[in-house]
Write a protein that holds these residues in place. Sequence first.
Motif, PDB file in Angstrom:
ATOM      1  N   ASN A  98       0.810  -1.216   0.000  1.00 23.43           N
ATOM      2  CA  ASN A  98       0.000   0.000   0.000  1.00 23.43           C
ATOM      3  C   ASN A  98       0.846   1.270   0.000  1.00 23.43           C
ATOM      4  OD1 ASN A  98       0.915  -0.003   2.626  1.00 23.43           O
ATOM      5  ND2 ASN A  98      -1.098  -0.191   3.546  1.00 23.43           N
ATOM      6  N   HIS A  99       2.153   1.184   0.158  1.00 29.42           N
ATOM      7  CA  HIS A  99       3.074   2.321   0.094  1.00 29.42           C
ATOM      8  C   HIS A  99       2.720   3.404   1.115  1.00 29.42           C
ATOM      9  CE1 HIS A  99       4.829   0.704  -3.592  1.00 29.42           C
ATOM     10  NE2 HIS A  99       3.604   0.503  -4.016  1.00 29.42           N
ATOM     11  N   LEU A 100       2.226   2.995   2.278  1.00 33.39           N
ATOM     12  CA  LEU A 100       1.806   3.974   3.281  1.00 33.39           C
ATOM     13  C   LEU A 100       2.998   4.683   3.938  1.00 33.39           C
ATOM     14  CD1 LEU A 100      -0.604   5.240   4.687  1.00 33.39           C
ATOM     15  CD2 LEU A 100      -0.494   3.420   6.379  1.00 33.39           C
ATOM     16  N   VAL A 101       4.066   3.956   4.222  1.00 33.70           N
ATOM     17  CA  VAL A 101       5.230   4.573   4.882  1.00 33.70           C
ATOM     18  C   VAL A 101       5.875   5.642   3.997  1.00 33.70           C
ATOM     19  CG1 VAL A 101       7.511   4.115   5.844  1.00 33.70           C
ATOM     20  CG2 VAL A 101       5.625   2.582   6.359  1.00 33.70           C
ATOM     21  N   PRO A 102       6.201   5.345   2.723  1.00 31.04           N
ATOM     22  CA  PRO A 102       6.760   6.425   1.895  1.00 31.04           C
ATOM     23  C   PRO A 102       5.779   7.577   1.687  1.00 31.04           C
ATOM     24  CG  PRO A 102       6.801   4.336   0.674  1.00 31.04           C
ATOM     25  CD  PRO A 102       6.214   4.069   2.004  1.00 31.04           C
ATOM     26  N   ALA A 103       4.476   7.273   1.652  1.00 31.38           N
ATOM     27  CA  ALA A 103       3.481   8.335   1.489  1.00 31.38           C
ATOM     28  C   ALA A 103       3.513   9.281   2.680  1.00 31.38           C
ATOM     29  CB  ALA A 103       2.085   7.729   1.327  1.00 31.38           C
ATOM     30  N   ILE A 104       3.598   8.724   3.885  1.00 35.77           N
ATOM     31  CA  ILE A 104       3.642   9.562   5.083  1.00 35.77           C
ATOM     32  C   ILE A 104       4.945  10.360   5.139  1.00 35.77           C
ATOM     33  CG2 ILE A 104       3.769   9.485   7.599  1.00 35.77           C
ATOM     34  CD1 ILE A 104       1.801   7.133   7.478  1.00 35.77           C
ATOM     35  N   LEU A 105       6.060   9.703   4.836  1.00 39.18           N
ATOM     36  CA  LEU A 105       7.351  10.401   4.896  1.00 39.18           C
ATOM     37  C   LEU A 105       7.446  11.527   3.873  1.00 39.18           C
ATOM     38  CD1 LEU A 105       9.767   7.412   5.509  1.00 39.18           C
ATOM     39  CD2 LEU A 105       8.970   9.111   7.150  1.00 39.18           C
ATOM     40  N   THR A 123      -4.483   4.198   1.527  1.00 35.15           N
ATOM     41  CA  THR A 123      -5.511   3.621   2.404  1.00 35.15           C
ATOM     42  C   THR A 123      -6.599   2.919   1.598  1.00 35.15           C
ATOM     43  OG1 THR A 123      -6.685   5.729   2.500  1.00 35.15           O
ATOM     44  CG2 THR A 123      -5.136   5.267   4.274  1.00 35.15           C
ATOM     45  N   GLN A 124      -6.776   3.298   0.361  1.00 36.56           N
ATOM     46  CA  GLN A 124      -7.769   2.635  -0.480  1.00 36.56           C
ATOM     47  C   GLN A 124      -7.338   1.222  -0.877  1.00 36.56           C
ATOM     48  OE1 GLN A 124      -8.412   5.215  -3.828  1.00 36.56           O
ATOM     49  NE2 GLN A 124      -9.670   6.651  -2.645  1.00 36.56           N
ATOM     50  N   VAL A 125      -6.030   0.956  -0.836  1.00 33.63           N
ATOM     51  CA  VAL A 125      -5.542  -0.368  -1.232  1.00 33.63           C
ATOM     52  C   VAL A 125      -6.144  -1.443  -0.332  1.00 33.63           C
ATOM     53  CG1 VAL A 125      -3.496  -1.836  -1.429  1.00 33.63           C
ATOM     54  CG2 VAL A 125      -3.402   0.521  -2.214  1.00 33.63           C
ATOM     55  N   ASN A 126      -6.007  -1.289   0.977  1.00 34.42           N
ATOM     56  CA  ASN A 126      -6.514  -2.317   1.893  1.00 34.42           C
ATOM     57  C   ASN A 126      -8.036  -2.388   1.886  1.00 34.42           C
ATOM     58  OD1 ASN A 126      -3.957  -3.053   2.599  1.00 34.42           O
ATOM     59  ND2 ASN A 126      -3.902  -1.808   4.437  1.00 34.42           N
ATOM     60  N   ALA A 139      -4.579  -1.235  -8.677  1.00 31.76           N
ATOM     61  CA  ALA A 139      -4.560   0.097  -9.304  1.00 31.76           C
ATOM     62  C   ALA A 139      -4.323   1.186  -8.258  1.00 31.76           C
ATOM     63  CB  ALA A 139      -5.876   0.348 -10.036  1.00 31.76           C
ATOM     64  N   ALA A 140      -4.963   1.065  -7.090  1.00 27.60           N
ATOM     65  CA  ALA A 140      -4.756   2.042  -6.023  1.00 27.60           C
ATOM     66  C   ALA A 140      -3.321   1.991  -5.511  1.00 27.60           C
ATOM     67  CB  ALA A 140      -5.731   1.787  -4.879  1.00 27.60           C
ATOM     68  N   SER A 141      -2.721   0.799  -5.475  1.00 18.65           N
ATOM     69  CA  SER A 141      -1.323   0.664  -5.058  1.00 18.65           C
ATOM     70  C   SER A 141      -0.391   1.386  -6.030  1.00 18.65           C
ATOM     71  CB  SER A 141      -0.946  -0.815  -4.963  1.00 18.65           C
ATOM     72  OG  SER A 141       0.421  -0.973  -4.705  1.00 18.65           O
ATOM     73  N   GLU A 142      -0.647   1.211  -7.312  1.00 17.53           N
ATOM     74  CA  GLU A 142       0.182   1.894  -8.319  1.00 17.53           C
ATOM     75  C   GLU A 142       0.003   3.413  -8.254  1.00 17.53           C
ATOM     76  OE1 GLU A 142       2.574   0.735 -10.364  1.00 17.53           O
ATOM     77  OE2 GLU A 142       2.296  -1.117  -9.226  1.00 17.53           O
ATOM     78  N   GLU A 143      -1.236   3.861  -8.031  1.00 16.25           N
ATOM     79  CA  GLU A 143      -1.472   5.303  -7.917  1.00 16.25           C
ATOM     80  C   GLU A 143      -0.803   5.878  -6.676  1.00 16.25           C
ATOM     81  OE1 GLU A 143      -5.661   5.999  -8.063  1.00 16.25           O
ATOM     82  OE2 GLU A 143      -5.843   5.300 -10.121  1.00 16.25           O
ATOM     83  N   ALA A 144      -0.845   5.130  -5.572  1.00 12.96           N
ATOM     84  CA  ALA A 144      -0.180   5.591  -4.345  1.00 12.96           C
ATOM     85  C   ALA A 144       1.327   5.725  -4.587  1.00 12.96           C
ATOM     86  CB  ALA A 144      -0.453   4.627  -3.199  1.00 12.96           C
ATOM     87  N   LYS A 145       1.908   4.748  -5.295  1.00 13.00           N
ATOM     88  CA  LYS A 145       3.350   4.802  -5.590  1.00 13.00           C
ATOM     89  C   LYS A 145       3.657   5.992  -6.491  1.00 13.00           C
ATOM     90  CE  LYS A 145       5.280   1.687  -8.306  1.00 13.00           C
ATOM     91  NZ  LYS A 145       5.882   0.442  -8.820  1.00 13.00           N
ATOM     92  N   THR A 146       2.816   6.219  -7.473  1.00 12.47           N
ATOM     93  CA  THR A 146       3.022   7.355  -8.367  1.00 12.47           C
ATOM     94  C   THR A 146       2.974   8.669  -7.608  1.00 12.47           C
ATOM     95  OG1 THR A 146       2.043   6.123 -10.199  1.00 12.47           O
ATOM     96  CG2 THR A 146       2.122   8.523 -10.416  1.00 12.47           C
ATOM     97  N   TRP A 147       1.991   8.823  -6.714  1.00  8.15           N
ATOM     98  CA  TRP A 147       1.826  10.091  -6.004  1.00  8.15           C
ATOM     99  C   TRP A 147       2.922  10.337  -4.983  1.00  8.15           C
ATOM    100  CZ3 TRP A 147      -0.737  14.109  -7.530  1.00  8.15           C
ATOM    101  CH2 TRP A 147      -1.801  13.940  -8.421  1.00  8.15           C
ATOM    102  N   TRP A 148       3.425   9.280  -4.283  1.00  5.04           N
ATOM    103  CA  TRP A 148       4.507   9.557  -3.342  1.00  5.04           C
ATOM    104  C   TRP A 148       5.793   9.876  -4.092  1.00  5.04           C
ATOM    105  CZ3 TRP A 148       9.133   7.165  -2.875  1.00  5.04           C
ATOM    106  CH2 TRP A 148       9.260   5.814  -3.181  1.00  5.04           C
ATOM    107  N   LYS A 149       5.974   9.285  -5.288  1.00 13.71           N
ATOM    108  CA  LYS A 149       7.160   9.640  -6.085  1.00 13.71           C
ATOM    109  C   LYS A 149       7.057  11.076  -6.594  1.00 13.71           C
ATOM    110  CE  LYS A 149       8.607   5.059  -7.545  1.00 13.71           C
ATOM    111  NZ  LYS A 149       8.834   4.167  -8.681  1.00 13.71           N
ATOM    112  N   ARG A 150       5.864  11.480  -6.998  1.00 11.32           N
ATOM    113  CA  ARG A 150       5.682  12.883  -7.418  1.00 11.32           C
ATOM    114  C   ARG A 150       5.951  13.827  -6.250  1.00 11.32           C
ATOM    115  NH1 ARG A 150       0.070  12.403 -10.910  1.00 11.32           N
ATOM    116  NH2 ARG A 150       0.984  11.279 -12.663  1.00 11.32           N
ATOM    117  N   SER A 151       5.501  13.471  -5.069  1.00 13.56           N
ATOM    118  CA  SER A 151       5.746  14.287  -3.888  1.00 13.56           C
ATOM    119  C   SER A 151       7.234  14.369  -3.587  1.00 13.56           C
ATOM    120  CB  SER A 151       4.994  13.699  -2.693  1.00 13.56           C
ATOM    121  OG  SER A 151       5.254  14.422  -1.532  1.00 13.56           O
ATOM    122  N   LEU A 152       7.943  13.263  -3.735  1.00 13.17           N
ATOM    123  CA  LEU A 152       9.394  13.249  -3.509  1.00 13.17           C
ATOM    124  C   LEU A 152      10.111  14.140  -4.515  1.00 13.17           C
ATOM    125  CD1 LEU A 152      11.785  11.950  -1.953  1.00 13.17           C
ATOM    126  CD2 LEU A 152      11.819  10.206  -3.742  1.00 13.17           C
TER     127      LEU A 152
END
Length: 184
Positions: A98-105, A123-126, A139-152
């Motif tokens: 779910n990429h929650l840790v990188p999303a929070i960081l 959070t939508q993944v689970n 799909a939600a997992s991939e979107e979460a990864k995309t958004w935390w990378k954009r944030s980084l």
Amino acid sequence: MSYGNQGDGGYGAQPPGGGYGQQPPSGGGYGQQPPSGGGYGQQPPSGGGYGQQPPSGGGYGGYGEQPPSGGGYGGYGGQPPGYGQQPGGGNYGTPPDNHLVPAILTTLFCCLPLGIVSIVKSTQVNQKWQIGDMQGAMAASEEAKTWWKRSLIAGIALWVLIVVGYIVFFVLIAASVSTYSYSY
């Protein structure tokens, strides 16, 4: 005490000889009268009464009867399919990350608006996985990864601009100070 006879261990495990609707073999218990004669609320010997269980026969709809060990999930002893289980007894496997840790960081240290979107998607993944929407969870997992990378990336770009701005500011200050002449 656990609910239902659901295999070996876990939340659905039934202790040997125990469960709702099954009376303890030694005297006493809910609905069972002590073996000594007489007493308040004694059950008639011919049948009926609150403490006596209905004869087991077709189905498992009675309060004391447990469903067969791999069958449906109705009644008091059964469990509906839960996290990672299909109604047919299969298993979905493990949920996607779910990429929650990188999303929070990245939300805390990089870019707040993009990080919040990443947290929402993670959070939508689970949630989607629990209801059985495997493709939606992936799909939600991939979107979460995309958004935390954009944030980084946005956070790194912002910090680089800040550092470059400070360097330019201090160079301009140093250049203006050195042009003054100190003559006495």
